[in-house]
Write a protein that holds these residues in place. Structure first.
Motif, mmCIF file in Angstrom:
data_model
loop_
_atom_site.group_PDB
_atom_site.id
_atom_site.type_symbol
_atom_site.label_atom_id
_atom_site.label_comp_id
_atom_site.label_asym_id
_atom_site.label_seq_id
_atom_site.Cartn_x
_atom_site.Cartn_y
_atom_site.Cartn_z
ATOM 1 N N VAL A 191 38.535 45.568 38.217
ATOM 2 C CA VAL A 191 38.397 46.308 39.336
ATOM 3 C C VAL A 191 38.730 48.049 39.077
ATOM 4 C CG1 VAL A 191 39.167 46.414 41.644
ATOM 5 C CG2 VAL A 191 38.722 44.667 40.541
ATOM 6 N N MET A 192 39.898 48.379 38.492
ATOM 7 C CA MET A 192 40.088 49.144 38.270
ATOM 8 C C MET A 192 39.490 49.790 37.694
ATOM 9 S SD MET A 192 43.042 49.663 40.014
ATOM 10 C CE MET A 192 41.604 49.123 41.726
ATOM 11 N N PHE A 193 38.691 49.469 36.978
ATOM 12 C CA PHE A 193 37.979 50.353 35.542
ATOM 13 C C PHE A 193 36.845 50.878 35.550
ATOM 14 C CE2 PHE A 193 34.344 50.431 32.791
ATOM 15 C CZ PHE A 193 35.004 51.220 31.759
ATOM 16 N N ILE A 194 35.784 49.326 37.414
ATOM 17 C CA ILE A 194 34.684 49.288 37.612
ATOM 18 C C ILE A 194 35.335 50.811 38.334
ATOM 19 C CG2 ILE A 194 33.276 48.979 39.158
ATOM 20 C CD1 ILE A 194 33.864 46.511 37.812
ATOM 21 N N LEU A 195 36.157 50.620 39.274
ATOM 22 C CA LEU A 195 36.567 52.119 40.180
ATOM 23 C C LEU A 195 36.546 53.202 39.590
ATOM 24 C CD1 LEU A 195 38.619 49.508 43.345
ATOM 25 C CD2 LEU A 195 36.988 50.490 43.830
ATOM 26 N N PHE A 196 37.264 53.692 39.108
ATOM 27 C CA PHE A 196 37.776 54.082 38.687
ATOM 28 C C PHE A 196 36.254 55.158 37.553
ATOM 29 C CE2 PHE A 196 41.799 53.972 40.292
ATOM 30 C CZ PHE A 196 41.991 54.615 40.707
ATOM 31 N N HIS A 197 35.663 55.111 37.010
ATOM 32 C CA HIS A 197 35.354 54.680 35.847
ATOM 33 C C HIS A 197 33.485 54.273 36.085
ATOM 34 C CE1 HIS A 197 39.084 56.455 34.287
ATOM 35 N NE2 HIS A 197 39.257 55.101 33.810
ATOM 36 N N LYS A 198 33.003 53.468 36.634
ATOM 37 C CA LYS A 198 31.818 53.283 36.491
ATOM 38 C C LYS A 198 32.138 52.372 37.779
ATOM 39 C CE LYS A 198 31.203 53.376 31.942
ATOM 40 N NZ LYS A 198 29.466 54.539 31.618
ATOM 41 N N ARG A 199 31.770 52.708 39.055
ATOM 42 C CA ARG A 199 31.265 52.523 39.638
ATOM 43 C C ARG A 199 29.911 52.034 40.123
ATOM 44 N NH1 ARG A 199 34.181 57.617 43.472
ATOM 45 N NH2 ARG A 199 36.366 56.587 43.008
ATOM 46 N N LYS A 200 29.012 52.709 39.302
ATOM 47 C CA LYS A 200 27.595 51.671 39.628
ATOM 48 C C LYS A 200 27.494 50.441 39.095
ATOM 49 C CE LYS A 200 26.719 52.772 34.397
ATOM 50 N NZ LYS A 200 25.433 53.413 33.746
ATOM 51 N N TRP A 201 29.221 50.151 38.815
ATOM 52 C CA TRP A 201 28.298 48.518 38.750
ATOM 53 C C TRP A 201 29.367 47.447 40.142
ATOM 54 C CZ3 TRP A 201 26.979 45.711 35.286
ATOM 55 C CH2 TRP A 201 26.838 45.456 33.719
ATOM 56 N N LEU A 202 28.762 48.823 40.846
ATOM 57 C CA LEU A 202 29.612 47.849 42.480
ATOM 58 C C LEU A 202 27.636 47.656 42.953
ATOM 59 C CD1 LEU A 202 32.176 50.208 43.906
ATOM 60 C CD2 LEU A 202 32.650 47.559 42.577
ATOM 61 N N ARG A 203 27.014 47.931 42.255
ATOM 62 C CA ARG A 203 25.864 48.311 43.034
ATOM 63 C C ARG A 203 25.173 46.771 42.383
ATOM 64 N NH1 ARG A 203 24.677 53.331 41.701
ATOM 65 N NH2 ARG A 203 23.226 52.776 39.949
ATOM 66 N N ALA A 204 25.959 46.425 41.202
ATOM 67 C CA ALA A 204 24.700 44.939 40.419
ATOM 68 C C ALA A 204 25.461 43.771 41.135
ATOM 69 C CB ALA A 204 25.299 44.746 39.051
ATOM 70 N N LYS A 205 24.389 42.296 41.348
ATOM 71 C CA LYS A 205 25.269 41.525 42.335
ATOM 72 C C LYS A 205 26.033 41.009 41.379
ATOM 73 C CE LYS A 205 20.967 38.643 40.639
ATOM 74 N NZ LYS A 205 20.076 38.203 41.321
ATOM 75 N N GLU A 206 26.021 41.147 39.720
ATOM 76 C CA GLU A 206 26.735 39.681 38.956
ATOM 77 C C GLU A 206 28.409 40.755 39.194
ATOM 78 O OE1 GLU A 206 22.607 40.159 37.428
ATOM 79 O OE2 GLU A 206 23.967 41.635 38.283
ATOM 80 N N THR A 207 28.080 41.902 39.408
ATOM 81 C CA THR A 207 29.837 42.073 39.686
ATOM 82 C C THR A 207 30.549 41.317 40.686
ATOM 83 O OG1 THR A 207 29.120 44.493 38.609
ATOM 84 C CG2 THR A 207 31.282 44.462 40.255
ATOM 85 N N TRP A 208 30.211 40.841 41.895
ATOM 86 C CA TRP A 208 30.373 40.470 42.750
ATOM 87 C C TRP A 208 30.979 39.062 42.282
ATOM 88 C CZ3 TRP A 208 33.529 43.880 45.592
ATOM 89 C CH2 TRP A 208 32.286 45.073 45.713
ATOM 90 N N ILE A 209 29.372 38.236 41.852
ATOM 91 C CA ILE A 209 29.637 37.185 41.350
ATOM 92 C C ILE A 209 30.338 36.375 40.864
ATOM 93 C CG2 ILE A 209 27.906 35.086 40.185
ATOM 94 C CD1 ILE A 209 25.777 36.740 41.431
ATOM 95 N N ALA A 210 30.703 37.806 39.214
ATOM 96 C CA ALA A 210 31.608 36.873 38.460
ATOM 97 C C ALA A 210 33.336 37.095 38.957
ATOM 98 C CB ALA A 210 31.631 38.826 37.714
ATOM 99 N N LEU A 211 33.089 38.638 39.710
ATOM 100 C CA LEU A 211 35.005 38.048 40.603
ATOM 101 C C LEU A 211 34.707 37.157 41.575
ATOM 102 C CD1 LEU A 211 34.904 41.839 41.584
ATOM 103 C CD2 LEU A 211 36.298 40.543 40.163
#
Length: 598
Positions: free
Chosen positions: A183-203
């Motif tokens: 989550v920290m890597f996505i928030l600080f470095h790759k926020r575009k992954w927040l738009r991918a449904k797979e991010t939320w499904i994985a968590l």
């Protein structure tokens, strides 16, 4: 640069030889206290357990065919197999983030660490499946998150990372750092992954897989979480540098001093802005490793911790060291297939491990004569105890001195598990552990499954010379008679390393029942005892006094702390009784005055 053919051949040889050596070690020595305790996870499976989630028990069930084959080698077979897969996975990660040669270096570094080779690759512990699923999570994450595109392949890798993280959580609780780092890597470095449904499904999938553990804890007063909170909570005794130094020294040993030096050199290279790894990969690995390491090292500033708790963090550190070693020097531009530091590290680990296994089996080094604690004795003598106890029990029962098939009683989880596996199991007997929950752990539930005992039933108690507890103090109020029976000598070579004093507990005074569903709420006595224990442990001065007193009396520090807490409870009880008496007298005087109209 070594050719890919040579790299893969070297990897194959490493995997094969490592598995064979670890299998030999696994079948050569008896189970440790923790390992034999985790055997009970497989024997009495549940959604979760007092100390850990259920995965280690599931692994044991799978590789023993549900305990059909339950010798030491089969109980540890899961570690040998999963340890080999973990070595292959760390190679794949190194190859993905840097090059095939970096992957090979990472595999060698992992194999040459005592943590990777022995602790999670030979012994069967919750860390074994945790490391496998941690590395699988890392592979899926480095194959997806650092990439620029949200392609179908990258999304698929991220989806499977959620599955792997969920299985890691089912192995050990601090796998939660995987989710935190992601989550920290996505928030600080790759926020575009927040738009991918797979991010939320994985968590979500990771959390759903963890739900059985939540359900079990909700039915048992969240006892696992409160137990681990008490192990890592910050105390009020201030900074204790001796705990920090012990923790760091343990990490150096567990991960091989040579490997630690290479890791330090890799971090020095990073501090000098040397380009040893692409930034997205570097950031992700640091997020998955550094927070875990910092948190547990911070805990060690205030209380005693265990070095292997930071083990998963070193998986990332190994990858950084391997990437640094796989960066071609500017002068020659050449890389060796196996650099000499890695060869020395591997030889050091194998040499030390061989000596350690030899010490366990034969006790060549007379550590006790040198007044050094011989921890190798903890892995020896339990099978011998079972073999020598069998004729003692048969003689007692044939001469009607005790009921046939009488169970064994004990007071703590680790003698209980050893007695269960090595003494009671071959004879078809039961083992009961009686005591506070913090001492008997899973046996609180095992006792219930095995059922109670009837009035006039008998039992055995085995007191060990190196872990002695008085049977009269423990069980004198439960049984009419506590009688000494025999003394069993546990020998290794020409030395007696332990004595086992066998007692007969005759005629249970009342029915002993462990019935009930779920975990009963702790009694006020247990609450009070725990309160005083925490107060004592939070005072370093008090602990120093008790440690000195424990040495003088030849008892463990934990038992001395417990005795002191009991003493405080008794004093409090006497005070309350005195106050209660005074209150009764006062009320009596008030009634007299009232009756007299005053």
């Amino acid at each position: 640069m070594p050719s890919n053919k040579k790299i893969y051949w070297t990897l194959a040889i490493l995997l094969l030889l490592s598995a064979l050596v670890r299998a030999f070690f696994a079948g050569s020595i008896e189970l440790g206290n923790d390992e034999v305790y985790y055997w009970t996870y497989a024997k009495f499976p549940d959604l979760s357990h007092f100390d850990h989630p259920p995965m280690v028990g599931i692994v044991i069930q799978i590789f023993t065919l549900n305990l059909r084959f339950d010798s030491e080698i089969f109980l540890r077979l899961g570690s040998v197999v999963l340890g080999t897969v973990s070595t292959w996975l760390i190679f794949l990660i190194g190859k993905r983030i840097k090059s095939p040669v970096a992957g090979l270096y990472a595999a060698i570094l992992y194999t040459s660490s005592f943590y990777g080779f022995i602790l999670v690759g030979t012994f069967i512990l919750p860390d074994t499946p945790q490391v496998l699923f941690w590395l699988l999570s890392m592979y899926c994450l480095v194959s997806s998150l650092p990439e620029e595109s949200l392609s179908k392949q990258n999304r698929t890798y991220l989806f499977f990372s959620g599955l792997a993280m969920g299985l890691a959580l089912l192995s050990k609780y601090h796998s939660a750092f995987l989710l935190f780092g992601t989550v920290m890597f996505i928030l600080f470095h790759k926020r575009k992954w927040l738009r991918a449904k797979e991010t939320w499904i994985a968590l979500l999938m990771a959390l759903l897989l963890f739900l059985p553990v939540i359900f079990w804890n909700s039915a048992n007063n969240y006892i696992s979480f409160t137990f681990h909170e008490s192990r890592v909570g910050i105390t009020s005794s201030g900074i204790q540098l001796q705990y920090l130094l012990t923790e760091l020294a343990g990490q150096v040993f567990y991960n091989n001093p040579i490997n630690i030096l290479l890791i330090i050199l890799a971090f020095i290279a990073l501090s000098r802005r040397k380009d040893i790894l692409e930034k997205p990969y570097l950031r992700l690995i640091l997020w998955l490793s550094v927070p875990l390491w910092l948190v547990f090292v911070s805990f060690s500033l205030f209380r005693s911790t265990l070095p292997h708790w930071t083990g998963p963090a070193y998986l990332g550190f190994i990858l950084l060291a391997a990437s640094w070693l796989a960066t071609p020097p500017k002068k020659t531009g050449r890389l060796r297939l196996v650099p000499w530091p890695l060869a020395v590290s591997l030889a050091f680990m194998l040499g030390f491990a061989t000596l350690a296994i030899s010490q366990v089996k034969y006790g060549w080094v007379p550590l006790k004569k040198w007044k050094v604690e011989d921890v190798s004795a903890n892995l020896y003598g339990w099978k011998q105890l079972g073999e020598k106890f069998a004729p003692v029990a048969a003689w007692n029962e044939d001469h009607f001195l005790i009921d046939k098939g009488s169970p064994l009683f004990t007071f703590r989880w680790f003698p209980a598990a050893n007695y269960d596996y090595y003494v009671a199991r071959p004879l078809g007997r039961k083992v009961y552990a009686l005591g506070e929950l913090e001492r008997i752990h899973k046996y609180q539930w095992i006792n219930r499954i095995r059922g109670g005992m009837k009035k006039d039933d008998d039992a055995y108690y085995i007191a060990l010379s190196d872990d002695y507890e008085d049977p009269v103090a423990l069980y004198g109020k439960l049984f009419e008679l506590v009688l000494p029976s025999d003394t069993i000598f546990i020998t290794r070579g020409r030395d007696t390393i332990r004595k086992a004093y066998v007692y007969r507990l005759i005629n249970l005074k009342e029915d002993l029942s462990f019935a009930g569903t779920g975990l009963p709420k702790p009694s006020s006595e247990v609450d009070t005892l725990g309160f005083y224990i925490r107060q004592i442990r939070n005072s370093q001065e008090w602990m120093d006094i008790l440690q000195k007193r424990a040495r003088e009396k030849g008892v463990s520090l934990n038992d001395m702390v417990r005795q002191e807490a009991r003493k405080m409870m008794d004093e409090q009880s006497d005070f309350l009784l005195e106050q209660k008496g005074l209150l009764k007298d006062t009320l009596k005087e008030i009634r007299i005055l009232k009756d007299n109209g005053k």
